[in-house]
Design an enzyme around this catalytic site. Sequence first.
Site, short mmCIF file in Angstrom:
data_model
loop_
_atom_site.label_atom_id
_atom_site.label_comp_id
_atom_site.label_asym_id
_atom_site.label_seq_id
_atom_site.Cartn_x
_atom_site.Cartn_y
_atom_site.Cartn_z
N GLU A 22 0.86 -1.44 0.02
CA GLU A 22 -0.02 0.03 0.06
C GLU A 22 1.04 1.24 0.04
OE1 GLU A 22 -2.79 -0.31 3.37
OE2 GLU A 22 -3.29 -2.27 2.90
N GLU B 163 -6.06 -10.75 -1.06
CA GLU B 163 -6.67 -10.65 0.10
C GLU B 163 -8.26 -10.78 -0.04
OE1 GLU B 163 -5.34 -7.41 2.45
OE2 GLU B 163 -3.24 -7.77 2.08
O1 G3I Z 1 -2.41 -8.57 18.90
C1 G3I Z 1 -3.38 -7.49 19.44
C2 G3I Z 1 -3.82 -8.14 20.84
O2 G3I Z 1 -2.52 -8.47 21.70
C3 G3I Z 1 -4.77 -7.30 21.39
O3 G3I Z 1 -5.11 -7.91 22.86
C4 G3I Z 1 -5.96 -7.07 20.40
C5 G3I Z 1 -7.01 -6.00 21.10
O4 G3I Z 1 -6.60 -4.80 20.93
O5 G3I Z 1 -5.32 -6.43 19.31
C6 G3I Z 1 -4.38 -7.33 18.61
O6 G3I Z 1 -3.97 -6.78 17.49
C7 G3I Z 1 -4.90 -6.49 16.40
C8 G3I Z 1 -4.26 -7.33 15.31
O7 G3I Z 1 -5.01 -7.37 14.14
C9 G3I Z 1 -4.05 -8.76 15.37
O8 G3I Z 1 -5.28 -9.55 15.94
C10 G3I Z 1 -4.95 -5.17 16.11
O9 G3I Z 1 -5.73 -4.53 17.26
C11 G3I Z 1 -5.85 -5.04 14.96
O10 G3I Z 1 -5.97 -3.67 14.50
C12 G3I Z 1 -5.29 -6.05 13.67
O11 G3I Z 1 -6.11 -5.85 12.50
C13 G3I Z 1 -5.65 -6.33 11.47
C14 G3I Z 1 -5.48 -5.17 10.20
O12 G3I Z 1 -4.94 -5.63 9.08
C15 G3I Z 1 -4.72 -4.07 10.94
O13 G3I Z 1 -4.59 -2.76 9.97
C16 G3I Z 1 -6.42 -7.33 11.00
O14 G3I Z 1 -6.54 -8.46 11.66
C17 G3I Z 1 -5.90 -7.83 9.44
O15 G3I Z 1 -6.81 -8.77 8.87
C18 G3I Z 1 -5.62 -6.55 8.48
O16 G3I Z 1 -5.32 -6.87 7.35
C19 G3I Z 1 -4.87 -5.81 6.40
C20 G3I Z 1 -3.62 -6.42 5.72
O17 G3I Z 1 -2.78 -6.65 6.49
C21 G3I Z 1 -3.20 -5.39 4.31
N1 G3I Z 1 -4.44 -4.96 3.67
C22 G3I Z 1 -5.81 -4.84 4.41
C23 G3I Z 1 -6.01 -5.71 5.40
C24 G3I Z 1 -7.38 -5.52 6.18
O18 G3I Z 1 -7.35 -4.38 6.83
#
Ligand code: G3I
Length: 386
Positions: free
Chosen positions: A179, A295
């Site tokens: 991105e 994705e």
């Molecule tokens: O690991 C922490 C955990 O310790 C904590 O308890 C929990 C609650 O706050 O958060 C956890 O981290 C989360 C992480 O996913 C792992 O589950 C983050 O808050 C959360 O923001 C993160 O979201 C990810 C997102 O990217 C972040 O921008 C999504 O799972 C993931 O599917 C998404 O994937 C992205 C690709 O990397 C890039 N393309 C877009 C796609 C969708 O946004």
Amino acid sequence: MMFKPLQSRRHFLHAGLFLAGMSAVAVGKTLSDYRSQAVEDLQKRSFEVSGQGSLKKRAAAIGLIYGAATMRPYLADLDFSSSFIRECGILAPENELKWDALRPSPSQFDFRNADWLLGFARRNSMLFRGHTLVWHMQLPQWFKEVVNHQNAEKFLQEHIATVTKRYAGQMHSIDVVNEAIEPADGRRDQLRKTPWLEFLGPDYIEFAFRTAAAYDSKAILVYNELGLEYDTADGDARRNAVLKLLERLKSKGTPIHALGIQSHLVGHSIPFNSDKLRKFLASVASLGLKILITELDVVDQKLALDFAIRDRIVAARYQDYLKVVLRERAVIAVLTWGLSDRYTWHSSYNPRKDLAPVRPLPLSNSLKRKLAWNAMAIAFDQAPKR
Ligand code: G3I
């Protein structure tokens, strides 16, 4: 396995009204146009599939790789992991290879979860793909306090070298940069204003690819991007900007091998132009690059509550999109961003106003094959061999 076309009048009405309601973005269409065309389309598709072969098997039959992104905690769910093993030929860590997961401190790396996922993939004869070495999101808390103009290159080089060296020879492909384009940021080169751009200038992208290539000569090195799928002004701008970036990188001899198209599709009506998309894919392929659909999912946030309607619209989006992209033989892999509605980022990022569970993926919350699964199976079965 055959799914009956929509029977009841209520379904038609619901489908027509909801589709028409969502068609506001596509100007010039009248309600009746949408209702008749959309419901007609929904009604006539049977989504009939021959045999029970998995998506992995159907993809392999045409020389394509199918798999999904997932996370270690999800695979602790044994029902889910057996579905994942049955359907997937490649695994991408959804979060475990990002900076915030790997870098607890400026001087430490924590590979435990990523290593576990690689082990799971190998134990189950799956390929493994990395996501992502360079991104502006999910940077660890310490990043903004520690990284600056003076040391950014050192941090970036050390990160890429350490990760690619560790998995050298074991990665099918890896998203080196994710991105990096954002037309709305107003730059002539359409690059997104990220800390990497700020500290290192536009050449950070070439630097990242050259560093990755130096430590893993086998992995397919991928530039991954969002928003390339639809016939909108934003989609046009992003496709043009990506093509220009890829041409610039190739002209400098950058070791870049593929474009990743994220393909987060939308269920509600939005202009989709198959010719325009096909031309874009052909232009990418003409640069000597492969293409991965990295994705894939279909957000159903604005669709009817009724599962029978919602699933049919989502399945149609999968089928229509894959029919176009799989005609391009440079497309070598399709990954969905998750496999089952039980575990999808959309639940937290794109919840429905009615708070009903979202249904963006091929398997249901109870791990049953949905119409979306059928749509993907049909698309794989009908696509030309790679
Ligand atoms: O690991 C922490 C955990 O310790 C904590 O308890 C929990 C609650 O706050 O958060 C956890 O981290 C989360 C992480 O996913 C792992 O589950 C983050 O808050 C959360 O923001 C993160 O979201 C990810 C997102 O990217 C972040 O921008 C999504 O799972 C993931 O599917 C998404 O994937 C992205 C690709 O990397 C890039 N393309 C877009 C796609 C969708 O946004």
